[in-house]
Design an enzyme around this catalytic site. Structure first.
Site, short mmCIF file in Angstrom:
data_model
loop_
_atom_site.label_atom_id
_atom_site.label_comp_id
_atom_site.label_asym_id
_atom_site.label_seq_id
_atom_site.Cartn_x
_atom_site.Cartn_y
_atom_site.Cartn_z
N ASP A 189 -7.11 4.40 -4.27
CA ASP A 189 -7.76 4.25 -2.95
C ASP A 189 -8.36 5.64 -2.68
OD1 ASP A 189 -7.79 2.17 -0.53
OD2 ASP A 189 -7.53 4.13 0.37
N LYS A 243 0.86 -1.19 0.00
CA LYS A 243 0.00 0.00 0.00
C LYS A 243 0.89 1.23 0.00
CE LYS A 243 -4.44 0.96 0.23
NZ LYS A 243 -5.58 0.15 -0.21
P1 NDP Z 1 -12.97 8.02 -2.48
O1 NDP Z 1 -11.89 9.00 -2.28
O2 NDP Z 1 -13.54 7.82 -3.83
O3 NDP Z 1 -14.19 8.33 -1.49
C1 NDP Z 1 -14.01 8.38 -0.11
C2 NDP Z 1 -15.31 8.74 0.55
O4 NDP Z 1 -15.18 8.56 1.95
C3 NDP Z 1 -15.69 10.20 0.35
O5 NDP Z 1 -17.09 10.33 0.37
C4 NDP Z 1 -15.05 10.85 1.56
O6 NDP Z 1 -15.66 12.07 1.95
C5 NDP Z 1 -15.26 9.82 2.63
N1 NDP Z 1 -14.15 9.92 3.60
C6 NDP Z 1 -12.84 9.70 3.37
N2 NDP Z 1 -12.10 9.92 4.45
C7 NDP Z 1 -12.98 10.29 5.40
C8 NDP Z 1 -12.83 10.64 6.75
N3 NDP Z 1 -11.62 10.65 7.36
N4 NDP Z 1 -13.95 10.95 7.43
C9 NDP Z 1 -15.17 10.93 6.83
N5 NDP Z 1 -15.38 10.59 5.54
C10 NDP Z 1 -14.29 10.28 4.85
O7 NDP Z 1 -12.38 6.62 -1.91
P2 NDP Z 1 -12.89 5.14 -2.17
O8 NDP Z 1 -14.36 5.12 -2.35
O9 NDP Z 1 -12.02 4.54 -3.19
O10 NDP Z 1 -12.49 4.43 -0.79
C11 NDP Z 1 -13.41 4.31 0.30
C12 NDP Z 1 -12.97 3.18 1.21
O11 NDP Z 1 -12.94 1.95 0.47
C13 NDP Z 1 -11.57 3.32 1.80
O12 NDP Z 1 -11.57 2.73 3.09
C14 NDP Z 1 -10.70 2.48 0.88
O13 NDP Z 1 -9.54 2.02 1.52
C15 NDP Z 1 -11.66 1.33 0.60
N6 NDP Z 1 -11.40 0.55 -0.61
C16 NDP Z 1 -11.28 1.13 -1.84
C17 NDP Z 1 -11.06 0.37 -2.95
C18 NDP Z 1 -10.99 0.95 -4.32
O14 NDP Z 1 -10.85 0.18 -5.28
N7 NDP Z 1 -11.11 2.24 -4.49
C19 NDP Z 1 -10.90 -1.09 -2.86
C20 NDP Z 1 -11.12 -1.62 -1.53
C21 NDP Z 1 -11.35 -0.81 -0.46
P3 NDP Z 1 -14.90 13.47 1.66
O15 NDP Z 1 -14.95 13.61 0.16
O16 NDP Z 1 -15.68 14.47 2.39
O17 NDP Z 1 -13.50 13.30 2.17
O1 2IT Z 2 -7.97 -1.50 -0.61
C1 2IT Z 2 -7.92 -1.98 -1.78
O2 2IT Z 2 -8.08 -3.20 -1.98
C2 2IT Z 2 -7.70 -1.07 -2.89
N1 2IT Z 2 -7.63 0.14 -2.67
C3 2IT Z 2 -7.56 -1.59 -4.28
C4 2IT Z 2 -6.19 -2.13 -4.53
C5 2IT Z 2 -5.88 -2.53 -5.95
O3 2IT Z 2 -4.71 -2.81 -6.20
O4 2IT Z 2 -6.77 -2.56 -6.81
#
Ligand code: NDP
Ligand code: 2IT
Length: 449
Positions: A169, A129
């Site tokens: 992420d 990561k």
């Molecule tokens: P994005 O940046 O697209 O969206 C994040 C969302 O979460 C936004 O609505 C944001 O609000 C909110 N958020 C982030 N940090 C905070 C915080 N500290 N407090 C409150 N709200 C928060 O990210 P993703 O959707 O990609 O990721 C969301 C989660 O999913 C994370 O935990 C990530 O690790 C996990 N994840 C993502 C994957 C991927 O492929 N993208 C794969 C697997 C897991 P704001 O805009 O106001 O900050």
């Molecule tokens: O938390 C996760 O699994 C991710 N942000 C996606 C990682 C990836 O390599 O697609």
């Protein structure tokens, strides 16, 4: 530490000593070690070969300076990270997070989780990561580009299709992956598509990667509902966040006949009793990069925005925390149980606190842990790597079917493993043990490295 097997207790003490102040990393390690008691009883070889101890220490940790120039001509500076945690199963694989809260402890917790998640997919990917404390909010496209170029100028020394393959992420989506890939291509003079995943469809990306984490989480929860003889049809669902994972979780819930009545961002949450209008949400969040209160302003009827507060106060039968770590604590869990919530699917990484996990466990609420439920994102990244390696590109339905099959397999492996190790119905234990065994066996085979 109560609840840990004695040998595992020693491993945990060592982790605390070696990694002071990294609370999220400690939490992630403790949760996995807590599940491994019955495994070390049955398989002392994992302890004898120090497999668990080695798993808790990253193979390599890189920390670097990221200087860049903002639109006003001022020099800005951030810190960049890449933690290459474990490559027993394949090249390091895992996302990059750009968020002001990023420090080594966050990247290490995410990298540690990623090892077991990637193992659960059954695909040839190790765990890693990275990220930065850069805050993309309010930055122009040109500033984000200059930051990404500077970040990749250093990162390029450490990545490659056989070495380490980053993706997105929090704060890193298609725009950022584009700038990062462009800089890597320029620096190396190679069109090495397999160095990053989450690419755009016209330059080496895979169908369904954008949707995969949210869709996969919903597929996983659907398997849990099916095992209870139920389905999403008519279910009230609450999703936290409104980013990549949340958006496509909402889309799939609606396709399966459920109604998502609320979602959020860090400013507050929006409730829409008619179900979130996804076209409007995408226009606000993906196109305008706006805030969820704009959704309520635009929609009006039967919709309201709550400034601050907890989205978990909104009654639902299924909760999908899809924003960030430790966003759903003990009090929120109690509220959800009171309101009749039956299943919780972690779209985010480690969104439910240990207190929340206990509340759900005691109440018989099924909890799908992130390392299983949100594995669809990285699994589809591995499908993207397959397409890049064979210079092929697959259709949407074909790729979505593969994703659905992978999520079904992960669900079944977690359920069977939980049963085998004496915790039937406990997906947290099942995911930790099943994820551990595959990577631990590979580490044993590869010797002391
Ligand atoms: P994005 O940046 O697209 O969206 C994040 C969302 O979460 C936004 O609505 C944001 O609000 C909110 N958020 C982030 N940090 C905070 C915080 N500290 N407090 C409150 N709200 C928060 O990210 P993703 O959707 O990609 O990721 C969301 C989660 O999913 C994370 O935990 C990530 O690790 C996990 N994840 C993502 C994957 C991927 O492929 N993208 C794969 C697997 C897991 P704001 O805009 O106001 O900050
Ligand atoms: O938390 C996760 O699994 C991710 N942000 C996606 C990682 C990836 O390599 O697609």
């Amino acid at each position: 530490m109560p609840g840990l097997d004695e040998q595992l207790h020693h491993v945990y003490e060592e982790v605390l000593r070696r990694n002071p102040g990294e609370q999220e990393f400690h939490q992630a390690v403790h949760e996995v070690l807590h599940s491994l008691g019955p495994v070390v009883k049955k398989h002392p070889e994992y302890v004898d070969a120090a497999v668990i101890k080695r798993l808790c220490e990253p193979e390599r940790q890189i920390i670097f300076r990221v200087p860049w120039v903002d639109d006003a001509g001022q020099v800005q500076m951030n810190r960049g990270f890449r933690v290459q945690f474990n490559s027993a199963l394949g090249p390091f694989k895992g996302g990059l997070r750009f968020h002001p809260s990023v420090y080594l402890g966050i990247i290490k917790f995410l990298g540690f989780e990623q090892i077991f998640k990637n193992s659960l997919t059954g695909m040839p990917i190790g765990g890693g990561k990275g990220g930065s404390d850069f805050d993309p909010k309010g930055r122009s496209d040109a500033e984000v580009m200059r930051f990404c170029q500077s970040f990749m100028t250093e990162l390029s020394r450490h990545v490659g299709e056989y070495t380490d393959v980053p993706a997105g992420d929090i704060g890193v989506g298609g725009r950022e992956i584009g700038f990062l890939f462009g800089q890597y291509k320029r620096m190396t003079n190679r069109y090495e598509s397999g160095v990053l995943t989450g690419k755009g469809l016209t330059w080496g990306g895979s169908q369904v990667r954008r949707e995969a984490t949210g869709y996969g989480t919903v597929f996983f929860v659907d398997e849990i509902l099916k095992a209870k003889g139920e389905s999403f049809e008519g279910k009230r669902v609450v999703v936290s966040g409104s980013g990549n994972v949340a958006t496509y979780a909402i889309e799939k819930v609606h396709q399966l006949g459920g109604v998502v009545v609320a979602c959020s961002d860090s400013s507050g949450y929006v409730v829409d009793e008619d179900g979130i209008d996804l076209e409007l949400l995408k226009e606000i969040k993906e196109v305008r990069r706006g805030r969820v209160n704009e959704y309520a302003e635009a929609k009006g009827n039967r919709t309201h925005f709550v400034d601050g507060g907890s989205v978990w106060d909104v009654p639902c039968q299924v909760a999908l925390p899809s924003a960030t770590q430790n966003e759903l604590g003990g009090a929120a869990a109690i509220q959800l149980v009171k309101n009749g919530c039956q299943v919780v699917g972690e779209g985010a990484n480690m969104p439910v606190t240990p207190e929340g996990v206990k509340v759900f466990g005691d109440a018989g609420v099924r909890l799908a842990p992130g390392k299983a439920a949100n594995a669809g994102g990285v699994a589809t990244s591995a499908l993207e790597m397959q397409q890049n390696a064979s210079r092929d590109s697959w259709g949407f339905e074909f790729t979505e079917d593969k994703l659905a099959g992978i999520m079904r397999n992960i669900h079944d492996r977690c359920a069977e493993t939980a049963e085998e190790y004496g915790s039937p119905g406990n997906y947290v234990v099942g995911a930790n043990i099943a994820g551990f065994i595959r990577v631990a066996d590979a580490m044993l085979a590869l010797g002391v490295i």
